[in-house]
Design a protein around this motif. Structure first.
Motif, short mmCIF file in Angstrom:
data_model
loop_
_atom_site.label_atom_id
_atom_site.label_comp_id
_atom_site.label_asym_id
_atom_site.label_seq_id
_atom_site.Cartn_x
_atom_site.Cartn_y
_atom_site.Cartn_z
N GLU A 394 -8.96 6.71 3.56
CA GLU A 394 -7.71 7.07 3.68
C GLU A 394 -6.55 5.82 3.49
O GLU A 394 -5.36 6.10 3.30
CB GLU A 394 -6.89 7.88 4.58
CG GLU A 394 -7.92 9.17 4.75
CD GLU A 394 -7.55 10.10 5.95
OE1 GLU A 394 -7.58 11.39 5.78
OE2 GLU A 394 -7.29 9.37 7.02
N ARG A 401 -10.40 2.47 -3.44
CA ARG A 401 -10.91 3.21 -2.28
C ARG A 401 -12.31 2.99 -2.21
O ARG A 401 -12.86 2.55 -0.88
CB ARG A 401 -10.59 4.69 -2.42
CG ARG A 401 -11.04 5.46 -1.18
CD ARG A 401 -10.48 6.96 -1.30
NE ARG A 401 -9.26 6.62 -1.16
CZ ARG A 401 -8.07 7.22 -1.91
NH1 ARG A 401 -8.67 7.79 -2.92
NH2 ARG A 401 -6.98 7.04 -1.84
N LEU A 461 -3.49 11.06 -0.07
CA LEU A 461 -4.22 9.86 -0.26
C LEU A 461 -3.32 8.96 -1.08
O LEU A 461 -2.45 9.45 -1.91
CB LEU A 461 -5.54 10.04 -0.99
CG LEU A 461 -6.50 11.02 -0.14
CD1 LEU A 461 -7.72 11.21 -1.20
CD2 LEU A 461 -7.01 9.90 1.25
#
Length: 467
Positions: A394, A401, A461
C-alpha cells in the motif's frame, strides 16, 4: 500488443483531475464490492503461498536424507550452502520479477513464476549429484522470489479498501497451512518410504501443488489498476467486467477515467530511490531485514540449541506442528487489528511483543517453559509478517508496487542468508547475547515502521509517487 502508454509524460508536480462523467478504477472496484471473485483470488494466492512455504522450508526436513545419500558430514560447507540456497535465489528473483511485473503486467509473472517453481522443484527431486541439487534449489528460490511480491500486488489491486488489509494478512496466513502440510508429508515419507529415497519424494511432493495452482491461475485477469495506469483502458474495463460478472453486479456504464500522467524518471529503481519514495523504501527494507534475520536466526537453530543443552522436548514433528499451530491466532488477530487500529500500530505492537518473547525465553528453565515461550514467539512473529505483507504494497504507487515489494523482499532474503551465521551464536552457548541481538532487531524494525509516518487503513491505493 504494445503496452507503452501513449499519453504525454508530465512533470512530477503536474495535477490531472479526472474528467466529469467518468469513474476511476478505484471507484468501480468499490462499487462492485467484495464477492466471489475476491474470495476465489484469495484462495488461489493463498494456496500458492502455502506451496511457497513448503518449497522454502523443505530442505530443513530433507537435509538429513540428502546428507546420508551424498555422504556429506555435518561440518561440510555444502550443507550450509544447501540451507541458504533457496534464500539466495529469492534474493535475486524478488527484485527482478517485481520489476518485470511493473513493466509487463502482473498476470505474465503470475503464471511464469509458478511454472518455473514446479520445474525447478522437480529438477531437485531427480538431481543426480549434490551440485545439481544445489543449483535446483537456487533456481527454485529464484522463481518463488517472484510469486510473493507479484501475488500481493495483484491481490491488493482487486480489493475494496475496507477489506484490503484483512485479506492481505489472510493470504500470508496460508504460510502456516504450507508448514503443517510439509510437516505431515515429512513424517509420512520418513515412516513409509526407504530412507535413501524419502528426500526425493519430499522434494517432488512439495513441487507438485504449484502445478494445480497454474491451472486455476489461467482464469485470473491482469490487474485493472495496472492496465489503466499503462493506458490500456479497454483491457482494464474487460478485467473489471470479469470482476462484475463473478460478483453478480452490473459494471457502471461510465467510461474509465484516463490515467494520471507518469512522472519523469530514468528507471523504476530511480523512481523508488527518488525523494518521494526513498525513505519509505529504505525504512521498510530495514524492517523486513530485521524481522527476517531475527525470525530465521531464532527458529533455524532453536531445535539444535535445545538438544545441545539437554532440553529434549517432544518428537520433532509434533513440536513443529505445535509451533505452527501457534501461528494461527497470530495471523487471525493481525487480520483484525490492521482494520481496527491500523497497519502501523498493529505492526509495532507485534514487533515489540516479539522482542519481549525473546527475553522471556531466557527465563524458561524447563522444557515446558521453553515450548510456551517458543509458541509466543511463533504467534507474535507470524502476526508481524501478516501485517508487513498487508502494509508494504500500500506504500508504493501502482507502476512501482511490485518493484517496491520485490526490493523489500530482497532485504528480507538478505536477512535470511545471514541468519544461519547469526543463529550459530546459539550453538556457541551465547544465548543471552544472541537473543539480545534478535530482540534489538525487532525493536529497531518497529522504530522503522513507525518512522514511515503513513497510515494506509481505509485509503485508496496510490497511483502517483507522492511523499
Amino acid at each position: 500488443m504494445n503496452d507503452r502508454p501513449t499519453r504525454l509524460r508530465l512533470p512530477d508536480d503536474a495535477v490531472a483531475a479526472p474528467p466529469p462523467d467518468t469513474r476511476t478504477v478505484d471507484q468501480v472496484i468499490e462499487h462492485l464490492g467484495l464477492g466471489p471473485f475476491q474470495y476465489r483470488l484469495l484462495l488461489i494466492c493463498g494456496l500458492t503461498f502455502a506451496a511457497d512455504a513448503m518449497a522454502v522450508l523443505v530442505m530443513g526436513f530433507a537435509l538429513n536424507g540428502v546428507q546420508a545419500h551424498f555422504g556429506l558430514p555435518d561440518d561440510s560447507p555444502t550443507v550450509t550452502l544447501l540451507t541458504v540456497a533457496t534464500f539466495a535465489g529469492m534474493l535475486i528473483g524478488a527484485p527482478l520479477w517485481g520489476r518485470v511485473a511493473d513493466r509487463f503486467g502482473r498476470r505474465p509473472v503470475f503464471l511464469t513464476t509458478v511454472t518455473l517453481g514446479v520445474l525447478f522443484g522437480l529438477l531437485g527431486a531427480f538431481a543426480p549429484n549434490v551440485w545439481v541439487l544445489l543449483a535446483a534449489r537456487v533456481l527454485t528460490g529464484f522463481a518463488i522470489g517472484g510469486t510473493m511480491p507479484v501475488d500481493y500486488a495483484l491481490m491488493a489491486e482487486f480489493m475494496p479498501a475496507a477489506q484490503r488489509g484483512r485479506f492481505l494478512v489472510i493470504v500470508e496466513g496460508f504460510w502456516v497451512i504450507g508448514t503443517l502440510l510439509l510437516t505431515l508429508l515429512a513424517a509420512a515419507t520418513a515412516a513409509w518410504l526407504p530412507a535413501g529415497d524419502g528426500w526425493r519424494w519430499l522434494l517432488a511432493l512439495t513441487a507438485l501443488p504449484g502445478l494445480a495452482g497454474l491451472f486455476v491461475r489461467l482464469g485470473v485477469p491482469d490487474s485493472p489498476r495496472w492496465l489503466s495506469a499503462r493506458g490500456r483502458m479497454d483491457e482494464a474495463r474487460a478485467a473489471l467486467a470479469q470482476l462484475a460478472r463473478r460478483n453478480g453486479r452490473a459494471l457502471p456504464p461510465e467510461p474509465l477515467a484516463p490515467p494520471l500522467p507518469i512522472p519523469r524518471r530514468a528507471s523504476r529503481f530511480a523512481g523508488l530511490l527518488g525523494p518521494a519514495l526513498r525513505d519509505r523504501l529504505l525504512l521498510m527494507g530495514a524492517a523486513w531485514f530485521g524481522m527476517s534475520l531475527g525470525y530465521y536466526g531464532i527458529f533455524s537453530w532453536l531445535p539444535t540449541y535445545l538438544r545441545a543443552n539437554g532440553f529434549e522436548l517432544s518428537e520433532t514433528y509434533a513440536t513443529t506442528l505445535l509451533l505452527a499451530a501457534a501461528q494461527v491466532p497470530g495471523y487471525l488477530l493481525s487480520s483484525l487489528l490492521v482494520e481496527w487500529v491500523g497497519r502501523r500500530a498493529t505492526l509495532v505492537s507485534f514487533m515489540l511483543v516479539s522482542a519481549l518473547g525473546a527475553y522471556l525465553f531466557l527465563l524458561a528453565g524447563t522444557p515446558t517453559g521453553v515450548l510456551l515461550t517458543s509458541a509466543l514467539l511463533s504467534f507474535s512473529l507470524l502476526g508481524t509478517w501478516g501485517a508487513l505483507y498487508a502494509y508494504t504494497p500500500e506504500l508504493f504507487p501502482t507502476l512501482l508496487r511490485a518493484s517496491g515489494m520485490g526490493m523489500v523482499s530482497a532485504f528480507a532474503r538478505l536477512g535470511s542468508l545471514i541468519s544461519p551465521f547469526a543463529g550459530a551464536l546459539l550453538l556457541g552457548g551465547q544465548l543471552v547475547q544472541a537473543l539480545t541481538v534478535f530482540a534489538a532487531l525487532f525493536v529497531l524494525s518497529a522504530a522503522c515502521v513507525w518512522a514511515v509516518g503513513i497510515e494506509t487503513r481505509g485509503q485508496p491505493l496510490r497511483d502517483r509517487e507522492t511523499a
